[in-house]
Design a protein around this motif. Structure first.
Motif, PDB file in Angstrom:
ATOM      1  N   PHE A   1       0.898  -1.335   0.142  1.00 49.00           N
ATOM      2  CA  PHE A   1      -0.049   0.130  -0.027  1.00 49.00           C
ATOM      3  C   PHE A   1       1.004   1.033  -0.166  1.00 49.00           C
ATOM      4  CE2 PHE A   1      -2.483  -3.227   2.090  1.00 49.00           C
ATOM      5  CZ  PHE A   1      -3.648  -3.188   1.471  1.00 49.00           C
TER       6      PHE A   1
ATOM      7  N   CYS B   1      -8.115   5.444  -2.815  1.00 52.37           N
ATOM      8  CA  CYS B   1      -8.389   6.098  -1.499  1.00 52.37           C
ATOM      9  C   CYS B   1      -7.112   6.460  -0.576  1.00 52.37           C
ATOM     10  CB  CYS B   1      -9.355   5.176  -0.506  1.00 52.37           C
ATOM     11  SG  CYS B   1      -8.509   3.794  -0.025  1.00 52.37           S
TER      12      CYS B   1
ATOM     13  N   LYS C   1     -15.890  -7.526  -1.083  1.00 56.53           N
ATOM     14  CA  LYS C   1     -15.546  -6.687  -0.313  1.00 56.53           C
ATOM     15  C   LYS C   1     -16.682  -5.840   0.287  1.00 56.53           C
ATOM     16  CE  LYS C   1     -12.519  -2.695   0.414  1.00 56.53           C
ATOM     17  NZ  LYS C   1     -11.467  -1.996  -0.040  1.00 56.53           N
TER      18      LYS C   1
ATOM     19  N   LYS D   1     -13.398 -10.350   1.976  1.00 55.91           N
ATOM     20  CA  LYS D   1     -12.742  -9.343   3.063  1.00 55.91           C
ATOM     21  C   LYS D   1     -13.910  -8.656   3.510  1.00 55.91           C
ATOM     22  CE  LYS D   1     -10.191  -5.239   3.089  1.00 55.91           C
ATOM     23  NZ  LYS D   1      -9.998  -3.879   2.247  1.00 55.91           N
TER      24      LYS D   1
ATOM     25  N   CYS E   1      -6.226   1.139  -5.624  1.00 53.50           N
ATOM     26  CA  CYS E   1      -7.284   2.023  -5.281  1.00 53.50           C
ATOM     27  C   CYS E   1      -6.727   3.440  -5.220  1.00 53.50           C
ATOM     28  CB  CYS E   1      -7.689   1.214  -3.972  1.00 53.50           C
ATOM     29  SG  CYS E   1      -9.143   2.086  -3.523  1.00 53.50           S
TER      30      CYS E   1
ATOM     31  N   TYR F   1     -12.154  -2.000   9.069  1.00 53.22           N
ATOM     32  CA  TYR F   1     -11.172  -1.309   8.301  1.00 53.22           C
ATOM     33  C   TYR F   1     -10.668   0.023   9.097  1.00 53.22           C
ATOM     34  CZ  TYR F   1     -13.439  -3.739   4.408  1.00 53.22           C
ATOM     35  OH  TYR F   1     -14.122  -4.759   3.813  1.00 53.22           O
TER      36      TYR F   1
ATOM     37  N   VAL G   1      -8.313  -8.581   8.173  1.00 48.33           N
ATOM     38  CA  VAL G   1      -8.147  -6.905   8.367  1.00 48.33           C
ATOM     39  C   VAL G   1      -7.704  -6.460   9.340  1.00 48.33           C
ATOM     40  CG1 VAL G   1      -9.821  -6.746   6.206  1.00 48.33           C
ATOM     41  CG2 VAL G   1     -10.786  -6.187   8.651  1.00 48.33           C
ATOM     42  N   SER G   2      -7.436  -5.064   9.151  1.00 48.97           N
ATOM     43  CA  SER G   2      -6.806  -4.117  10.442  1.00 48.97           C
ATOM     44  C   SER G   2      -7.611  -4.584  11.764  1.00 48.97           C
ATOM     45  CB  SER G   2      -6.707  -2.920   9.985  1.00 48.97           C
ATOM     46  OG  SER G   2      -7.688  -2.386   9.740  1.00 48.97           O
TER      47      SER G   2
ATOM     48  N   TYR H   1      -8.963 -11.584   3.455  1.00 53.13           N
ATOM     49  CA  TYR H   1      -8.233 -10.721   4.054  1.00 53.13           C
ATOM     50  C   TYR H   1      -8.490 -10.268   5.458  1.00 53.13           C
ATOM     51  CZ  TYR H   1      -5.561  -6.272   3.796  1.00 53.13           C
ATOM     52  OH  TYR H   1      -4.751  -5.186   4.203  1.00 53.13           O
TER      53      TYR H   1
ATOM     54  N   ASP I   1      -1.595  -3.231  -4.071  1.00 55.53           N
ATOM     55  CA  ASP I   1      -3.053  -2.749  -3.974  1.00 55.53           C
ATOM     56  C   ASP I   1      -3.508  -1.737  -4.880  1.00 55.53           C
ATOM     57  OD1 ASP I   1      -5.627  -2.807  -1.858  1.00 55.53           O
ATOM     58  OD2 ASP I   1      -5.220  -0.759  -2.452  1.00 55.53           O
TER      59      ASP I   1
ATOM     60  N   SER J   1      -8.839  -3.158  -5.059  1.00 55.33           N
ATOM     61  CA  SER J   1      -9.725  -3.072  -4.036  1.00 55.33           C
ATOM     62  C   SER J   1     -10.851  -2.376  -3.776  1.00 55.33           C
ATOM     63  CB  SER J   1      -8.690  -2.877  -2.580  1.00 55.33           C
ATOM     64  OG  SER J   1      -8.321  -1.697  -2.821  1.00 55.33           O
TER      65      SER J   1
ATOM     66  N   PHE K   1      -6.703   0.595   9.611  1.00 58.51           N
ATOM     67  CA  PHE K   1      -6.142   0.666   8.128  1.00 58.51           C
ATOM     68  C   PHE K   1      -6.384   2.138   7.909  1.00 58.51           C
ATOM     69  CE2 PHE K   1      -6.671   1.050   3.676  1.00 58.51           C
ATOM     70  CZ  PHE K   1      -5.550   0.410   3.142  1.00 58.51           C
ATOM     71  N   ARG K   2      -7.619   2.843   8.074  1.00 60.29           N
ATOM     72  CA  ARG K   2      -7.845   4.037   7.470  1.00 60.29           C
ATOM     73  C   ARG K   2      -6.788   4.887   8.400  1.00 60.29           C
ATOM     74  NH1 ARG K   2     -14.478   3.355   6.168  1.00 60.29           N
ATOM     75  NH2 ARG K   2     -13.964   1.927   4.606  1.00 60.29           N
TER      76      ARG K   2
ATOM     77  N   ARG L   1     -18.489   4.239   2.405  1.00 56.81           N
ATOM     78  CA  ARG L   1     -18.232   3.507   1.055  1.00 56.81           C
ATOM     79  C   ARG L   1     -19.239   2.616   0.600  1.00 56.81           C
ATOM     80  NH1 ARG L   1     -13.017   5.461   1.051  1.00 56.81           N
ATOM     81  NH2 ARG L   1     -11.495   4.447   2.750  1.00 56.81           N
TER      82      ARG L   1
ATOM     83  N   TYR M   1      -1.763  -9.052   8.994  1.00 54.88           N
ATOM     84  CA  TYR M   1      -0.465  -8.421   9.464  1.00 54.88           C
ATOM     85  C   TYR M   1       0.243  -9.182  10.523  1.00 54.88           C
ATOM     86  CZ  TYR M   1      -3.431  -4.767   7.502  1.00 54.88           C
ATOM     87  OH  TYR M   1      -4.116  -4.139   6.394  1.00 54.88           O
TER      88      TYR M   1
ATOM     89  N   GLN N   1     -19.030  -0.655  -1.893  1.00 58.21           N
ATOM     90  CA  GLN N   1     -18.676  -1.623  -1.087  1.00 58.21           C
ATOM     91  C   GLN N   1     -20.076  -2.725  -0.608  1.00 58.21           C
ATOM     92  OE1 GLN N   1     -16.036  -0.713   2.086  1.00 58.21           O
ATOM     93  NE2 GLN N   1     -14.522  -0.179   0.950  1.00 58.21           N
TER      94      GLN N   1
HETATM   95  C1  PBG Z   1      -8.634   0.340   0.021  1.00 62.15           C
HETATM   96  C2  PBG Z   1      -8.363  -0.626   0.922  1.00 62.15           C
HETATM   97  C3  PBG Z   1      -9.021  -0.614   2.358  1.00 62.15           C
HETATM   98  C4  PBG Z   1      -8.383  -1.952   3.041  1.00 62.15           C
HETATM   99  C5  PBG Z   1      -7.685  -2.556   1.956  1.00 62.15           C
HETATM  100  N1  PBG Z   1      -7.704  -1.640   0.949  1.00 62.15           N
HETATM  101  C6  PBG Z   1      -9.882   0.267   3.249  1.00 62.15           C
HETATM  102  C7  PBG Z   1     -11.049   0.703   2.619  1.00 62.15           C
HETATM  103  O1  PBG Z   1     -11.743  -0.017   1.962  1.00 62.15           O
HETATM  104  O2  PBG Z   1     -11.501   1.564   3.280  1.00 62.15           O
HETATM  105  C8  PBG Z   1      -8.646  -2.505   4.235  1.00 62.15           C
HETATM  106  C9  PBG Z   1      -7.529  -3.179   4.818  1.00 62.15           C
HETATM  107  C10 PBG Z   1      -7.616  -3.281   6.481  1.00 62.15           C
HETATM  108  O3  PBG Z   1      -8.401  -3.172   7.011  1.00 62.15           O
HETATM  109  O4  PBG Z   1      -6.490  -4.076   6.756  1.00 62.15           O
HETATM  110  N2  PBG Z   1      -9.738   0.489  -0.616  1.00 62.15           N
END
Ligand code: PBG
Length: 324
Positions: free
Chosen positions: A80, A123, A196, A249, A121, A202, A274-275, A272, A119, A166, A205-206, A218, A314, A222
């Motif tokens: 990323f 964002c 997703k 995810k 995207c 998430y 995720v975070s 995934y 990745d 993504s 991550f943000r 989103r 992670y 999403q």
């Molecule tokens: C980008 C993206 C996101 C994540 C991976 N790629 C965030 C989102 O969609 O807001 C999240 C990964 C994570 O939470 O570990 N669009």
């Protein structure tokens, strides 16, 4: 007293050896994908508060981290990018000298046998934090797909093995495949973030990439956490358009989706973790409420059991070390 039992399932649980003989699911370091947040500068290792042990890394530090991961047995990374500056169009996403593009080249040179996934995207690159171009307060689909194609091409040109869109916009897998092929990148694979969900998990991550939307959320692109059949339709579309690997995810709250997708399509399937899933275990473990390493292994094993061929996490290095 002795019961007259025809079956005593406990017999096979008695020793570590017996338990290993009848174990059905295995987790290998080669099935783990390690996400890295690459920033500009040099010598930077900036910790991310909500993700203990995870840092934003400058390219040189990312290269070092990839070397450490390879020693642990983790040979696939997902990159990323954190650009030096953001704008409305997310121009940094396709900058040939952006952090992701530079990291791809540097990792490729230093660790040629590591598989590099990027990745794709907007964002991380837009000033408003949305995954695309905003028209009338909405992410405009088709013009955003053009930008995603540019981004994917710049990653492939830098040397990525796999690009992973993504964004969850319509038609992006077909558009990326066509552009990659036209540019001679037939061998670059696509891992599609196919199912997703618009998830609360998430959050950390943000914080890591400063991509919290400045307004709105989103949900226009999403998926609704309530839907499962829709995930199958979405995955079918992405396969039709050329996805080589499909992803679900987040992971743990969507194990049913993972199972159905693996069962229905038999495609290489990624999950995934995720975070937020990572941060919850870390926070509970820090409070002494759960045994962190055991909760980690149980989570990852469950994701494998539900059908994931590979897991983005992670925890990749920690888990690989625990597997030994
Ligand atoms: C980008 C993206 C996101 C994540 C991976 N790629 C965030 C989102 O969609 O807001 C999240 C990964 C994570 O939470 O570990 N669009």
């Amino acid at each position: 007293m002795t019961l007259e039992l025809t079956s005593r399932p406990r017999r096979l649980r008695r020793t570590t050896g017996l338990r290993a003989l009848v174990r059905e699911t295995h987790l290998q370091p080669s099935q783990l994908i390690y996400p890295l947040f690459v920033c500009t500068g040099e010598g930077v290792r900036a910790p991310i508060g909500s993700m203990p042990g995870v840092c934003q890394l400058s390219v040189d530090q990312a290269v070092a981290e990839v070397g450490g991961a390879a020693q642990d047995g983790v040979t696939t990374v997902l990159l990323f990018g954190l650009p030096a500056s953001k704008d409305e169009r997310g121009s940094g996403a396709s900058d040939p000298h952006g952090p992701v593009q530079e990291a791809v080249r540097a990792i490729r040179a230093a660790h040629p046998s590591t598989t590099i996934v990027t990745d794709v995207c907007l964002c991380e690159y837009t000033s408003h934090g949305h995954c695309g171009l905003i028209v009338d307060d909405d992410v405009e689909n088709d013009s955003t797909v053009e930008r995603l194609v540019d981004e994917a091409l710049s990653h492939a040109t830098a040397g990525a093995d796999v690009v992973a869109p993504s964004d969850m916009l319509d038609g992006r897998i077909g558009a990326v495949r066509e552009a990659l092929d036209a540019a001679g990148h037939q061998q670059v694979a696509i891992m599609s973030y196919a199912a997703k969900y618009a998830s609360a998990f998430y959050g950390p991550f943000r914080e890591a990439v400063a991509s919290t939307p400045a307004f709105g959320d989103r949900r226009s692109h999403q998926m609704d956490p309530a839907n499962a059949d829709e995930a199958l339709r979405q995955v079918a579309l992405d396969i039709e358009q050329g996805a080589d690997i499909v992803m679900v995810k987040p992971a743990l709250p969507y194990l049913d989706i993972l199972w159905r997708i693996k069962d229905s399509f038999g495609m290489p399937t990624a999950a995934y973790h995720v975070s937020g899933e990572f941060a919850m275990v870390k926070a509970a473990a820090a409070n002494g409420w759960v045994d962190g390493p055991r909760a980690m292994m149980e989570s990852l094993l469950s994701i494998r059991r539900a059908g994931a061929d590979m897991i983005i996490t992670y925890y990749a290095r920690d888990a690989a070390r625990a597997i030994g």
